[in-house]
Scaffold this motif. Structure first.
Motif, short mmCIF file in Angstrom:
data_model
loop_
_atom_site.label_atom_id
_atom_site.label_comp_id
_atom_site.label_asym_id
_atom_site.label_seq_id
_atom_site.Cartn_x
_atom_site.Cartn_y
_atom_site.Cartn_z
N VAL A 92 43.54 54.13 43.21
CA VAL A 92 44.53 54.94 42.51
C VAL A 92 44.21 56.42 42.65
N ALA A 93 42.93 56.76 42.56
CA ALA A 93 42.53 58.17 42.70
C ALA A 93 42.88 58.70 44.09
N ASP A 94 42.85 57.83 45.09
CA ASP A 94 43.21 58.23 46.45
C ASP A 94 44.68 58.66 46.53
N GLY A 95 45.55 57.93 45.83
CA GLY A 95 46.92 58.36 45.66
C GLY A 95 47.90 58.09 46.78
N ARG A 96 47.47 57.44 47.83
CA ARG A 96 48.39 57.24 48.96
C ARG A 96 49.44 56.17 48.71
N TYR A 97 49.05 55.12 48.00
CA TYR A 97 49.94 53.97 47.85
C TYR A 97 49.97 53.52 46.39
N ALA A 98 50.96 52.69 46.08
CA ALA A 98 51.06 52.09 44.76
C ALA A 98 50.36 50.74 44.77
N TYR A 99 49.95 50.29 43.58
CA TYR A 99 49.22 49.03 43.48
C TYR A 99 49.74 48.20 42.31
N ILE A 100 49.95 46.91 42.57
CA ILE A 100 50.33 45.97 41.52
C ILE A 100 49.34 44.81 41.55
N GLU A 101 48.83 44.45 40.38
CA GLU A 101 47.92 43.31 40.26
C GLU A 101 48.61 42.23 39.42
N THR A 102 48.37 40.99 39.77
CA THR A 102 48.80 39.89 38.91
C THR A 102 47.59 39.02 38.63
N GLY A 103 47.56 38.44 37.44
CA GLY A 103 46.41 37.59 37.12
C GLY A 103 46.66 36.66 35.96
N SER A 104 46.00 35.54 36.00
CA SER A 104 46.01 34.57 34.91
C SER A 104 44.59 34.49 34.35
N LEU A 105 44.49 34.29 33.03
CA LEU A 105 43.17 34.24 32.36
C LEU A 105 42.38 35.50 32.66
N ILE A 106 43.07 36.61 32.89
CA ILE A 106 42.39 37.78 33.44
C ILE A 106 41.53 38.52 32.41
N SER A 107 41.85 38.36 31.13
CA SER A 107 41.12 39.12 30.12
C SER A 107 39.93 38.37 29.54
N ILE A 108 39.73 37.13 29.97
CA ILE A 108 38.60 36.37 29.47
C ILE A 108 37.30 36.94 30.00
N LYS A 109 36.30 37.05 29.16
CA LYS A 109 35.07 37.76 29.48
C LYS A 109 34.40 37.24 30.75
N LYS A 110 34.47 35.94 30.97
CA LYS A 110 33.78 35.36 32.12
C LYS A 110 34.31 35.91 33.44
N ASN A 111 35.56 36.41 33.45
CA ASN A 111 36.15 36.90 34.68
C ASN A 111 35.85 38.38 34.94
N VAL A 112 35.42 39.11 33.92
CA VAL A 112 35.24 40.55 34.08
C VAL A 112 33.87 41.06 33.62
N LYS A 113 32.98 40.15 33.30
CA LYS A 113 31.72 40.58 32.70
C LYS A 113 30.83 41.36 33.65
N ASP A 114 31.01 41.21 34.96
CA ASP A 114 30.14 41.87 35.94
C ASP A 114 30.80 43.07 36.61
N ILE A 115 31.96 43.49 36.12
CA ILE A 115 32.63 44.61 36.76
C ILE A 115 32.97 45.69 35.74
#
Length: 288
Positions: A111-134
């Motif tokens: 996003v900081a680069d600014g050249r293109y737009a980005y869309i993400e899709t996800g299921s169960l995406i907010s559960i801690k096990k999926n994001v704990k290492d990032i």
């Protein structure tokens, strides 16, 4: 492609937030996130690249191993997909991004680069096990996607939602015959539900048995997901018990009745994990 209200939310993101923020569509599986995003990308951008992390090749995965050099990253991305990106007019879609959390973490730099737009899709995406290492990026504009509501169902099936709105706004009796017809239409929606795949099956087949098969397959998919999250089986038991408890004259959900065991300190956490998954929509008791 069914007409969905979330499309308007995506237009607002493109106008007000893009390219300073990526768009993150959160929702349970099979609510139509990918279909909506693809339709939006085709209509609102000159070109797009879809990266499906649930079915990604080794070659594409290697592109994401190192994004320090963004010029090289974009060149490799275009070479792998055969799609030419146009600055300010292209969107890159990260589908099922929860399966590769490092791609979500990279959003900050992309996003900081600014050249293109980005869309993400996800299921169960907010559960801690999926994001704990990032490091979760703050450059995300979140949009919740739910199953089709009754108005969207009427759009899909040829019903007249505008007339129903006008009847409601008048706040006057419409007569028994009209009321029976309106309630019959609504009961069909209650039987079919709002999952796009079930609605599509109903429109094509007009067969409730086939619709029921579609819904059972989705529930089976959800059960598999829940067992991966919690191998004790308590989380899937809680989910399975919801319809039965809704049928009872109770004012709250009883965990011990769902698990047939004494409540543990982790059961509250399991409830919140289920809510985070968007597989259930909680109704909180309130007193006026």
């Amino acid at each position: 492609m069914f007409k969905r209200k979330v499309y308007k939310d995506l237009l607002e993101w493109k106008k007000e937030y893009c390219p300073r923020y990526a768009c993150l569509l959160e929702g349970a599986r099979r609510v139509g996130k990918t279909t909506i995003v693809l339709e939006f990308a085709k209509n609102e951008f000159d070109t797009y690249i879809l990266i499906d992390f649930s079915n990604i090749s080794e070659g594409m995965l290697s592109v994401f191993k190192d994004i320090a050099d963004l010029d090289r990253f974009f060149l490799r991305l275009q070479a792998e997909t055969g799609v030419s990106l146009i600055e300010g007019k292209s969107v890159i879609i990260f589908d099922e991004v929860q399966l590769y959390p490092k791609a979500r973490q990279a959003i900050k730099h992309l996003v900081a680069d600014g050249r293109y737009a980005y869309i993400e899709t996800g299921s169960l995406i907010s559960i801690k096990k999926n994001v704990k290492d990032i490091l979760i990026p703050s450059e995300e504009h979140k949009i919740q996607v739910y199953p089709m509501d009754y108005e969207e169902f009427l759009w899909a099936t040829g019903g007249n939602a505008d007339i129903l709105k006008k009847i409601t706004e008048k706040e006057e009796p419409v007569g028994n015959s009209t009321n029976r017809k309106l309630m019959q239409d609504f009961r069909i929606y209650m039987a079919v539900g709002g999952m796009p795949q079930a609605v599509d099956t109903y429109i094509r087949e007009n067969n409730f048995e086939k619709v029921d098969k579609v819904k059972r397959d989705i529930i089976s998919l959800y059960m598999d997901d829940l067992e991966k999250i919690d191998d004790s089986g308590r989380l899937s038991n809680i989910y399975r018990a919801i319809p039965a408890q809704l049928a009872l004259d109770k004012k709250r959900f009883v965990v011990t009745a769902a698990t047939s065991k004494q409540k543990t300190s982790k059961d509250d956490e399991r409830i919140f994990e289920l809510i985070d998954s968007k597989m259930v929509l909680p109704c909180y008791h309130s007193s006026l």
